[in-house]
Write a protein that holds these residues in place. Sequence first.
Motif, mmCIF file in Angstrom:
data_model
loop_
_atom_site.group_PDB
_atom_site.id
_atom_site.type_symbol
_atom_site.label_atom_id
_atom_site.label_comp_id
_atom_site.label_asym_id
_atom_site.label_seq_id
_atom_site.Cartn_x
_atom_site.Cartn_y
_atom_site.Cartn_z
ATOM 1 N N LEU A 1 0.896 -1.059 0.007
ATOM 2 C CA LEU A 1 -0.031 -0.135 0.008
ATOM 3 C C LEU A 1 0.933 1.275 -0.018
ATOM 4 N N ASP A 2 0.696 2.117 -0.873
ATOM 5 C CA ASP A 2 1.197 3.439 -1.186
ATOM 6 C C ASP A 2 1.176 4.693 -0.362
ATOM 7 N N CYS A 3 2.130 5.214 0.213
ATOM 8 C CA CYS A 3 1.634 6.403 0.813
ATOM 9 C C CYS A 3 2.657 7.492 0.457
ATOM 10 N N VAL A 4 2.172 8.582 0.028
ATOM 11 C CA VAL A 4 3.319 9.783 -0.197
ATOM 12 C C VAL A 4 2.846 11.021 0.477
ATOM 13 N N TYR A 5 3.803 11.527 1.168
ATOM 14 C CA TYR A 5 3.345 12.839 2.099
ATOM 15 C C TYR A 5 3.962 13.996 1.618
ATOM 16 N N GLU A 6 3.528 15.342 2.006
ATOM 17 C CA GLU A 6 4.027 16.566 1.675
ATOM 18 C C GLU A 6 3.896 17.292 3.008
ATOM 19 N N THR A 7 5.135 18.049 3.508
ATOM 20 C CA THR A 7 5.188 18.535 4.610
ATOM 21 C C THR A 7 6.425 19.627 4.463
ATOM 22 N N ARG A 8 6.374 20.905 4.932
ATOM 23 C CA ARG A 8 7.441 21.664 5.079
ATOM 24 C C ARG A 8 8.373 21.644 6.426
ATOM 25 N N PHE B 1 10.030 3.423 5.001
ATOM 26 C CA PHE B 1 10.042 4.985 4.834
ATOM 27 C C PHE B 1 11.273 5.575 4.196
ATOM 28 N N GLN B 2 11.197 6.208 3.289
ATOM 29 C CA GLN B 2 12.223 6.996 2.396
ATOM 30 C C GLN B 2 11.661 8.436 2.125
ATOM 31 N N LYS B 3 12.800 9.080 2.932
ATOM 32 C CA LYS B 3 12.568 10.396 3.051
ATOM 33 C C LYS B 3 12.800 11.129 1.622
ATOM 34 N N SER B 4 13.809 10.419 0.900
ATOM 35 C CA SER B 4 14.149 10.996 -0.326
ATOM 36 C C SER B 4 12.925 10.949 -1.250
ATOM 37 N N THR B 5 11.945 10.223 -1.151
ATOM 38 C CA THR B 5 10.709 10.324 -1.969
ATOM 39 C C THR B 5 9.580 10.640 -1.281
ATOM 40 N N SER B 6 9.712 10.999 -0.097
ATOM 41 C CA SER B 6 8.381 11.366 0.799
ATOM 42 C C SER B 6 7.466 10.090 0.660
#
Lengths: 114, 117
Positions: B21-28, B68-73
């Motif tokens: 199951l994929d999850c992509v996130y956006e945050t500053r 968890f991959q921060k490089s691809t959020s």
Amino acid sequence: DAGITQSPRHKVTETGTPVTLRCHQTENHRYMYWYRQDPGHGLRLIHYSYGVKDTDKGEVSDGYSVSRSKTEDFLLTLESATSSQTSVYFCAISDRDRGYEKLFFGSGTQLSVL
Amino acid sequence: AQKVTQAQTEISVVEKEDVTLDCVYETRDTTYYLFWYKQPPSGELVFLIRRNSFDEQNEISGRYSWNFQKSTSSFNFTITASQVVDSAVYFCALSTLNTGTASKLTFGTGTRLQVTL
């Protein structure tokens, strides 16, 4: 079991009537939240509380008010219910002071506004 | 503003298949928490995992694993050898790490997983 009780579990009401949903916790946690769940939107934060009489708005607060007169109770009121407020409402708690970032959710209240 | 995207609305698999199951996130924010919750047909929300932004180590719990991959959020969730009991809606969520403030989670729209025999 996180010790959260929501009441009522189901409610059907008519447009224009006031509705109050209750969330009761036995964990003495500081933070309490109200979310609504709708298809295609996931869960969205309505209001939250960070202590007795301390509340703030969430993402979708229009048409809703809350009150917290005791640590254990957090009430959500729809002053004049509309059909767009038909939803499943979840209460949640967390105790951020203890480093617990996760939310524990109640069983939900299914509200239908006709 | 924070955002969580779960592009997969619904997934159907046959029992014993692996599913991600994929999850992509956006945050500053540079510090944040990521979560997965499970909502079975009974409707309650069950906490599965919390991961903070400092820790990119993958985690495994039985048949469940998280990447968890921060490089691809991204914060993807894999179920190995799926079972019928895994049928549920799965939500990914994000919250900031501001000390002393509420844990205001931003949820994705959920992925409905159907596991059949």
